[in-house]
Motif scaffolding. Structure first.
Motif, mmCIF file in Angstrom:
data_model
loop_
_atom_site.group_PDB
_atom_site.id
_atom_site.type_symbol
_atom_site.label_atom_id
_atom_site.label_comp_id
_atom_site.label_asym_id
_atom_site.label_seq_id
_atom_site.Cartn_x
_atom_site.Cartn_y
_atom_site.Cartn_z
ATOM 1 N N ALA A 77 11.759 7.635 -10.222
ATOM 2 C CA ALA A 77 12.128 9.454 -10.271
ATOM 3 C C ALA A 77 11.232 10.104 -9.464
ATOM 4 N N SER A 78 9.800 9.750 -8.964
ATOM 5 C CA SER A 78 9.602 11.107 -8.244
ATOM 6 C C SER A 78 10.185 10.915 -6.616
ATOM 7 N N ALA A 79 10.883 10.659 -6.185
ATOM 8 C CA ALA A 79 11.672 10.725 -5.167
ATOM 9 C C ALA A 79 13.760 10.783 -5.389
ATOM 10 N N LEU A 80 13.576 11.449 -6.655
ATOM 11 C CA LEU A 80 14.956 12.023 -7.092
ATOM 12 C C LEU A 80 15.390 13.096 -5.863
ATOM 13 N N LYS A 81 13.863 14.262 -6.445
ATOM 14 C CA LYS A 81 14.543 14.989 -5.966
ATOM 15 C C LYS A 81 14.328 15.364 -4.421
ATOM 16 N N SER A 82 13.677 14.069 -3.816
ATOM 17 C CA SER A 82 13.251 14.690 -2.554
ATOM 18 C C SER A 82 14.158 14.276 -1.564
ATOM 19 N N GLU A 83 14.266 15.135 -0.386
ATOM 20 C CA GLU A 83 14.664 15.308 1.160
ATOM 21 C C GLU A 83 15.585 14.068 1.387
ATOM 22 N N SER A 101 0.892 -0.996 -0.060
ATOM 23 C CA SER A 101 -0.031 0.377 0.037
ATOM 24 C C SER A 101 0.803 1.145 -0.090
ATOM 25 N N ASN A 102 1.864 1.353 0.395
ATOM 26 C CA ASN A 102 2.892 2.266 0.016
ATOM 27 C C ASN A 102 3.345 3.188 -1.302
ATOM 28 N N LYS A 103 2.722 4.119 -1.103
ATOM 29 C CA LYS A 103 2.682 5.213 -2.511
ATOM 30 C C LYS A 103 3.696 6.160 -2.836
#
Length: 559
Positions: free
Chosen positions: A397-403, A321-323
């Motif tokens: 791709a959504s996590a590349l620029k995250s802290e 369920s983790n998004k």
């Protein structure tokens, strides 16, 4: 019609047959014991010149009297020693005959119709697995190679063991203990309703099962594989061919339990879900363990299985369920998958309990499945040598620029400064000081040693991310709670269940990790007023949920 009537009448008559014991409890019998290569007891066994009994006892009360343990030495028995030298199976035969007269009588005929007989193989043969000799891989360069031959190495528990270098061969083993059990069963049975577990062992007087003989057999239930004595290995010396023999009545309930348990273990081996060593480990716990410890072990085993199932279930549910990977270390997930695979290969290479192997295999499958949820995994055809598929693993791709991704990368970089040199140093130490069967064995043992010794460092990226974000809200706490409970149980089991020493030490290593996470959970309390990266806070979400509930209530009243 006549055939049908005959069949129905015979079935009805068979159902009405009552089987009774041909002997009476406490009836006087004589016992003789023979050791020979013959497969069964024939008429010439009554001639002591041809077959002298190795043990005899008169006037035993059937299913009442027993015989205390007696040591029988077959080293001077020419027939037995010759058979062993020729790799021929030696049989042990027991014959019980009725007492015919009181004075000046001889033993009853061994092949008499009403004689009670039991046979068992006194020697057994095992195929020795082909293994390369353990040696120092740098022996040639160090100048202390002895030129080959079988080496003696130390196993994981510190015990010396001989490593066989020759091809596979059959080795003869001698059974040092043997009990002749006489089942205390003199009940009357309906012939058609005798349970299979009993009828397979019982000897009937005729096909109609109108009568049966007392059940007499050699009981090998408590004879463990580790008790077998290898002939000619030099360890036993004069005790190689000594047998401890005794006779003991066996209660019917205990006999049924042993037979049922034996059949269950055999079915498990046939299906491939357990091995001979698993059953022996269970028996050894009953033979050598404290009754209180056994009861605690049984309860703890059930709890361990329950917590394992709950941990796997919650782990799968969380990642399914983790998004978002916000607050989670994707690199730790990938590293854990590789470590779990290496540990599984190491456990397969060692003599490890089936329960530990199953748990490790399940954990490995789940870890690799988690990689597909935490990273972008793709398969490219024709990537290697033009036809082999190549697997690509990259951050989402959504996590590349995250802290979180930035902190994860920093943590892995700092980790590499300490982890890689220590792993290299451990591998060189292992290569120089320890013996291995080959370079592959050294690679696996070095990797596993590094994982077990420094494996707790692999969780530091998640600890670092929690420290930087000042939050533990993204972690799967349900799954970790069950894991922590299992770790406590593993601490208790560490010196009970058979496992490699390094795996035993890793159990205590995991305690440090969970204590660190629990400390972070305590200091990083849930702050409902703190705004997350999406611009929401816990207070706003709670107020919105309360407004929705109020609107629902008003709508129902209006209706």
């Amino acid at each position: 019609n006549d055939v049908a009537a005959t069949t129905s009448s015979s079935s009805a008559s068979f159902a009405d047959v009552v089987a009774r014991n041909l002997y009476v409890r406490g009836e006087r019998v004589d016992l003789r014991l023979y050791a020979t290569t013959a497969r069964d007891v024939s008429g010439d066994f009554d001639d002591d010149a041809l077959h002298a009994p190795v043990f005899a006892r008169r006037d035993l009360r059937l299913a009442v009297d027993g015989v205390d343990a007696t040591t029988l030495d077959f080293a001077s028995n020419a027939e037995v020693t010759h058979a062993i030298s020729q790799n021929v199976t030696v049989m042990l035969h027991a014959v019980l005959t009725r007492v015919r007269s009181r004075r000046g009588r001889a033993f009853g005929a061994a092949n008499a119709t009403d004689a009670l007989r039991a046979s068992v193989a006194l020697t057994t043969h095992r195929r020795v697995k082909k293994r390369r000799a353990a040696r120092h891989l740098l022996a040639r360069s160090r100048g202390d190679d002895d030129g080959g031959g079988a080496a003696t190495s130390a196993n994981e528990d510190g015990d010396a063991k001989d490593v066989v270098e020759d091809d596979e061969a059959w080795v003869t083993y001698f059974k040092p203990n043997m009990t002749l059990s006489i089942v205390d069963d003199f009940n009357a049975y309906r012939a058609a309703t005798i349970p299979d577990v009993l009828s397979q062992r019982m000897r009937f007087a005729d096909d109609a099962r109108s009568a049966y003989y007392p059940t007499v057999y050699f009981n090998e239930f408590w004879l463990l594989e580790s008790y077998l004595r290898r002939i000619g290995d030099g360890e036993g010396g004069e005790d190689d061919l000594k047998l401890k023999f005794d006779v003991a009545p066996l209660h019917m309930v205990k006999w049924q339990m042993q037979e049922t348990t034996t059949r269950t273990w055999q079915q498990q081996r046939d299906f491939g879900v357990s091995g001979v060593n698993d059953a022996d480990q269970m028996k050894k716990m009953f033979l050598e363990g404290n009754p209180v410890l056994l009861a605690v072990t049984a309860v703890v085993s059930l709890l361990h299985t329950l917590f394992d199932i709950l941990a796997f279930k919650n782990d799968v549910s969380f990642w399914k369920s983790n998004k978002s990977m916000e607050g989670l270390s994707a690199r730790s997930v990938s590293l854990n998958a590789v470590m779990q695979l290496i540990i599984l290969l190491y456990l397969l290479d060692n003599d490890t309990s089936w329960m530990i192997l199953f748990s490790s295999f399940t954990g490995t499958v789940i870890e690799f499945w988690k990689v597909t949820k935490a990273m972008d995994v793709s398969v490219e055809r024709g990537g290697i040598l033009g036809f082999l598929p190549r697997v690509r693993i990259a951050p989402k791709a959504s996590a590349l620029k995250s802290e979180t991704a930035k902190h994860d990368a920093d943590a892995m970089r700092f980790l590499s400064y300490a982890l890689y040199p220590m792993c290299a140093a451990y591998a060189l130490y292992d290569l120089y000081h320890n013996e291995h069967r080959g370079w592959w064995s050294w690679i696996i043992s070095s990797l596993v040693g590094s994982i077990y010794v420094f494996g707790f460092i692999s969780m530091t990226p998640q600890l670092y991310i929690n420290y930087k974000l000042k939050s533990v809200a993204a972690m799967p706490w349900k799954q970790m709670s069950y894991k922590f409970l299992n770790t406590i149980i593993d601490d208790l089991f560490a010196f009970v269940i058979k496992m490699p020493t390094l795996h035993r030490l890793s159990v205590f290593r995991d305690d440090v990790i969970f204590i660190a996470f629990l400390y972070q959970r305590r200091i990083y309390r849930v702050d409902s007023t703190r705004v997350n990266e999406f611009g929401y806070s816990g207070d706003v979400a709670a107020a919105a949920a309360k407004d929705d509930d109020t609107n629902d209530d008003e709508t129902k009243k209006d209706r």
